[in-house]
Write a protein that holds these residues in place. Structure first.
Motif, PDB file in Angstrom:
ATOM      1  N   ASP A 188       7.443  -5.659 -11.068  1.00 49.10           N
ATOM      2  CA  ASP A 188       6.386  -4.745 -11.480  1.00 49.10           C
ATOM      3  C   ASP A 188       6.657  -3.356 -10.911  1.00 49.10           C
ATOM      4  O   ASP A 188       7.431  -3.177  -9.951  1.00 49.10           O
ATOM      5  N   ASP A 189       6.025  -2.358 -11.496  1.00 47.78           N
ATOM      6  CA  ASP A 189       6.258  -0.966 -11.092  1.00 47.78           C
ATOM      7  C   ASP A 189       5.903  -0.712  -9.635  1.00 47.78           C
ATOM      8  O   ASP A 189       6.577   0.057  -8.941  1.00 47.78           O
ATOM      9  N   ALA A 190       4.837  -1.340  -9.156  1.00 47.47           N
ATOM     10  CA  ALA A 190       4.399  -1.094  -7.785  1.00 47.47           C
ATOM     11  C   ALA A 190       5.454  -1.547  -6.773  1.00 47.47           C
ATOM     12  O   ALA A 190       5.675  -0.887  -5.754  1.00 47.47           O
ATOM     13  N   THR A 191       6.109  -2.670  -7.049  1.00 51.68           N
ATOM     14  CA  THR A 191       7.164  -3.155  -6.155  1.00 51.68           C
ATOM     15  C   THR A 191       8.371  -2.229  -6.180  1.00 51.68           C
ATOM     16  O   THR A 191       8.912  -1.861  -5.132  1.00 51.68           O
ATOM     17  N   LEU A 192       8.813  -1.840  -7.361  1.00 51.14           N
ATOM     18  CA  LEU A 192       9.952  -0.915  -7.472  1.00 51.14           C
ATOM     19  C   LEU A 192       9.669   0.394  -6.758  1.00 51.14           C
ATOM     20  O   LEU A 192      10.535   0.947  -6.074  1.00 51.14           O
ATOM     21  N   LEU A 193       8.439   0.862  -6.895  1.00 53.21           N
ATOM     22  CA  LEU A 193       8.090   2.155  -6.305  1.00 53.21           C
ATOM     23  C   LEU A 193       8.106   2.113  -4.785  1.00 53.21           C
ATOM     24  O   LEU A 193       8.366   3.123  -4.133  1.00 53.21           O
ATOM     25  N   ARG A 194       7.876   0.945  -4.197  1.00 53.23           N
ATOM     26  CA  ARG A 194       7.947   0.835  -2.736  1.00 53.23           C
ATOM     27  C   ARG A 194       9.332   1.207  -2.224  1.00 53.23           C
ATOM     28  O   ARG A 194       9.476   1.890  -1.199  1.00 53.23           O
ATOM     29  N   PHE A 195      10.364   0.756  -2.918  1.00 51.93           N
ATOM     30  CA  PHE A 195      11.733   1.060  -2.490  1.00 51.93           C
ATOM     31  C   PHE A 195      12.038   2.542  -2.676  1.00 51.93           C
ATOM     32  O   PHE A 195      12.699   3.162  -1.827  1.00 51.93           O
TER      33      PHE A 195
ATOM     34  N   HIS B 103      13.880  -5.265   3.857  1.00 47.97           N
ATOM     35  CA  HIS B 103      13.617  -6.058   2.660  1.00 47.97           C
ATOM     36  C   HIS B 103      12.161  -6.056   2.189  1.00 47.97           C
ATOM     37  O   HIS B 103      11.872  -6.538   1.090  1.00 47.97           O
ATOM     38  N   TYR B 104      11.259  -5.526   3.013  1.00 46.80           N
ATOM     39  CA  TYR B 104       9.858  -5.381   2.596  1.00 46.80           C
ATOM     40  C   TYR B 104       9.405  -3.951   2.893  1.00 46.80           C
ATOM     41  O   TYR B 104       8.449  -3.729   3.640  1.00 46.80           O
ATOM     42  N   PRO B 105      10.103  -2.968   2.318  1.00 42.59           N
ATOM     43  CA  PRO B 105       9.808  -1.568   2.660  1.00 42.59           C
ATOM     44  C   PRO B 105       8.437  -1.128   2.163  1.00 42.59           C
ATOM     45  O   PRO B 105       7.921  -1.638   1.164  1.00 42.59           O
ATOM     46  N   GLU B 106       7.873  -0.177   2.871  1.00 38.18           N
ATOM     47  CA  GLU B 106       6.607   0.443   2.476  1.00 38.18           C
ATOM     48  C   GLU B 106       5.489  -0.579   2.261  1.00 38.18           C
ATOM     49  O   GLU B 106       4.628  -0.392   1.399  1.00 38.18           O
ATOM     50  N   THR B 107       5.498  -1.644   3.058  1.00 35.47           N
ATOM     51  CA  THR B 107       4.365  -2.563   3.044  1.00 35.47           C
ATOM     52  C   THR B 107       3.433  -2.280   4.221  1.00 35.47           C
ATOM     53  O   THR B 107       2.417  -2.957   4.383  1.00 35.47           O
ATOM     54  N   LEU B 108       3.767  -1.286   5.024  1.00 35.49           N
ATOM     55  CA  LEU B 108       2.964  -0.922   6.189  1.00 35.49           C
ATOM     56  C   LEU B 108       2.290   0.420   5.964  1.00 35.49           C
ATOM     57  O   LEU B 108       2.948   1.408   5.644  1.00 35.49           O
ATOM     58  N   ASP B 109       0.988   0.453   6.112  1.00 32.60           N
ATOM     59  CA  ASP B 109       0.255   1.718   6.066  1.00 32.60           C
ATOM     60  C   ASP B 109       0.116   2.290   7.470  1.00 32.60           C
ATOM     61  O   ASP B 109       0.502   3.419   7.722  1.00 32.60           O
ATOM     62  N   ARG B 110      -0.432   1.505   8.383  1.00 33.75           N
ATOM     63  CA  ARG B 110      -0.587   1.929   9.776  1.00 33.75           C
ATOM     64  C   ARG B 110      -0.549   0.719  10.706  1.00 33.75           C
ATOM     65  O   ARG B 110      -0.903  -0.388  10.317  1.00 33.75           O
ATOM     66  N   ILE B 111      -0.142   0.978  11.939  1.00 33.68           N
ATOM     67  CA  ILE B 111      -0.295   0.009  13.022  1.00 33.68           C
ATOM     68  C   ILE B 111      -1.130   0.668  14.107  1.00 33.68           C
ATOM     69  O   ILE B 111      -0.783   1.756  14.595  1.00 33.68           O
ATOM     70  N   PHE B 112      -2.244   0.051  14.477  1.00 35.55           N
ATOM     71  CA  PHE B 112      -3.067   0.523  15.587  1.00 35.55           C
ATOM     72  C   PHE B 112      -2.771  -0.361  16.794  1.00 35.55           C
ATOM     73  O   PHE B 112      -3.086  -1.557  16.786  1.00 35.55           O
ATOM     74  N   ILE B 113      -2.146   0.207  17.821  1.00 36.38           N
ATOM     75  CA  ILE B 113      -1.823  -0.545  19.033  1.00 36.38           C
ATOM     76  C   ILE B 113      -2.978  -0.412  20.015  1.00 36.38           C
ATOM     77  O   ILE B 113      -3.410   0.690  20.360  1.00 36.38           O
ATOM     78  N   ILE B 114      -3.473  -1.552  20.472  1.00 37.92           N
ATOM     79  CA  ILE B 114      -4.630  -1.616  21.363  1.00 37.92           C
ATOM     80  C   ILE B 114      -4.243  -2.350  22.641  1.00 37.92           C
ATOM     81  O   ILE B 114      -3.467  -3.294  22.622  1.00 37.92           O
ATOM     82  N   GLY B 115      -4.798  -1.887  23.778  1.00 38.01           N
ATOM     83  CA  GLY B 115      -4.565  -2.557  25.057  1.00 38.01           C
ATOM     84  C   GLY B 115      -3.233  -2.255  25.686  1.00 38.01           C
ATOM     85  O   GLY B 115      -2.682  -3.093  26.412  1.00 38.01           O
TER      86      GLY B 115
END
Length: 514
Positions: A60-67, A229-241
């Protein structure tokens, strides 16, 4: 055919491509042209088939666009990563691995790694929680031993560790179940844009330096393969503690990721944790442990978003999703669907898969979900009240959340010298503040960057938070009473953000690839 694409400068991915920028329906003319060329190149090389009219293609287009987005719309670079991923998936039979993995083995892995809460942030992006302290030496030793005997009908490569293959079954769940589900829920802004990313609350409280050291090899391998192999699947990481020694650990971690990924990592002290999380996530969708209202503990199964039941027809007398791997398929054609569900009404069917004891495959229809988009785009503020991520909220609150998303000055980072200050403040307070805990600091007039110009923002904003990916002056950091004005750029270079100039004052992605 031209394979050229716009050579974007390296800068904060959250600023440049913060959802929905760079996603379907929000591409510039240059990006649209690069996307067209990318698809043509993938098809020419035999890695993509768009399918016949009215049918799904291989991707699908959304997957291709991630790369393409991961490689800053530089077509040759994006194709190289896409080609390597497709070869890797074929070599390890990822689809078959996910659909035939032993249910107990899948659950054993799910309990250790980032877990979906069943809820979404204010933009509709799924929220995951990860408590690192559970990955102690005893647990990891038992897990590695178990992973050597993972039951699946897939033939996998000997070059990929069995424990990592199990982990990638969880990534398959993200891309094949969670993302399509969140895409189908249209009680959000940009409802016609597929959801292809996730937010992660990573809790490192209670983790000692020795445990970090013991985990470094495994975490590095997992991070490297996930980025590849799973690029652009991360928006943000909030590190706590974060503990006082975290600068040492950060010295290892930041080498595992490219600068784009590190720009998405944010370190929150206990003082600004609650208010910052609430800026991005409704309190009803934040676990109580982190100052919210959600009854969710690490290890629990998802607490399903209320919006799901409104658009779902359960099958076989079910009332919820079963445990184990699931994916979505077109309810009529039966073909699996990924992140993009089109721009018209769709009916998609959830299918539960995996293998039970004795190797018997499970393939059960769970429910049918109807996704309907309005005929004309709607704005959140056009109604007296709006359903946002399963909750009825006032338009003012939604507008404030949208304003926060466009605030690039929130994406500032402390130096490694500043991290101990934040960590010590975190240690000085309770590690699990209650929902009543908050900040005493007030908010002042702020600005945001729009089309290269700083303009005033009048909506309420959160206290500024920080990542560890760029250097800034230490003034005002010690008491977290940060100036609410945009950071003045002092670095030389052509970039529009301090983050970008610090990465490299002159580097452009097209040049880096040479």
């Amino acid at each position: 055919m031209s394979t050229a694409g716009p050579a974007h400068r390296v800068q904060s991915a959250v600023v440049e491509y913060g959802f929905p920028q760079g996603h379907l329906g929000h591409l510039t003319g240059e990006e649209e042209e690069a996307f067209k060329n990318f698809k043509a190149l993938c098809q020419e090389k035999g890695y993509y088939n768009p399918g016949e009219e009215g049918d799904y293609g291989t991707h699908d287009d959304a997957t291709l666009l991630r790369f393409l987005r991961a490689r800053r719309f530089v077509v040759p670079d994006a194709f190289k990563q896409f080609q390597e991923t497709e070869d890797w998936r074929k070599e390890n039979e990822l689809d078959k691995l996910y659909e035939t993995i032993d249910l107990e083995h899948y659950e054993e892995t799910r309990r250790l790694y980032p877990q979906w809460t069943g809820r979404r942030d204010r933009r509709g992006i799924p929220v995951y929680v990860f408590e690192v302290k559970h990955l102690n030496s005893k647990t990891m030793s038992a897990y590695e031993k178990s992973a050597q005997k993972t039951h699946t009908k897939a033939t996998t490569s000997s070059s990929t560790s069995p424990k990592l293959l199990r982990l990638f079954a969880l990534y398959e769940n993200l891309t094949r179940f969670v993302m399509p589900l969140c895409t189908a829920l249209t009680d959000r802004e940009n409802r016609d844009t597929p959801i292809t990313q996730s937010n992660n609350i990573v809790d490192i409280s209670g983790v000692g330096l020795k445990q970090f050291w013991n985990l470094r090899g495994h975490m590095q391998d997992a991070s490297t393969l996930a980025t590849a192999h799973y690029p652009e699947t991360l928006d943000r990481i909030f590190i706590i503690g974060a503990p006082a020694f975290f600068p040492t650990v950060w010295g290892w971690i930041k080498k595992w990721f490219d600068p784009i990924t590190t720009s998405k990592i944010f370190i929150l002290s206990s003082y600004d944790m609650k208010k910052t999380l609430e800026s991005f996530i409704d309190p009803a969708n934040i676990p109580k442990k982190y100052g919210g209202q959600l009854e969710f503990e690490f290890g629990d199964h998802p607490v399903w978003d209320p919006e799901i039941s409104r658009v779902t027809e359960w099958m076989e007398g079910r009332k919820t999703f079963p445990e184990g791997p699931l994916f979505w398929a077109d309810s009529e054609k039966g073909k699996p669907v990924d992140g993009s569900l089109g721009h018209t009404a769709e009916r998609i069917k959830a299918v539960a898969v995996g293998s039970t004891e004795g190797g018997k495959e499970r393939r059960e229809d769970v429910c049918v979900l109807t996704r309907t988009l309005p005929s004309e785009p709607s704005t959140v503020a056009s109604k007296t009240e709006e359903r946002l991520n399963g909750h009825v909220v006032e338009p003012e609150l939604v507008s404030a959340a949208v304003a926060v998303e466009s605030r690039p000055e929130l994406l500032n980072a402390p130096t490694e010298e500043e991290i101990p200050v934040i960590a010590s403040l975190s240690q000085a307070s309770e590690s699990t503040p209650t929902a009543e805990a908050g900040l005493a600091n007030g908010a002042s007039e702020k600005t945001e960057l729009k089309e290269g110009n700083l303009v005033s923002v009048s909506t309420p904003e959160p206290t500024t938070f920080h990542t560890a990916s760029e250097s800034l002056p230490t003034a005002g950091i010690t008491d977290l009473s940060l100036s609410e004005k945009a950071v003045e750029l002092t670095n030389e270079g052509p970039h529009s953000t301090n983050n970008a100039s610090l990465l490299d004052p002159s580097l452009q992605v097209g040049e880096a690839a040479k």
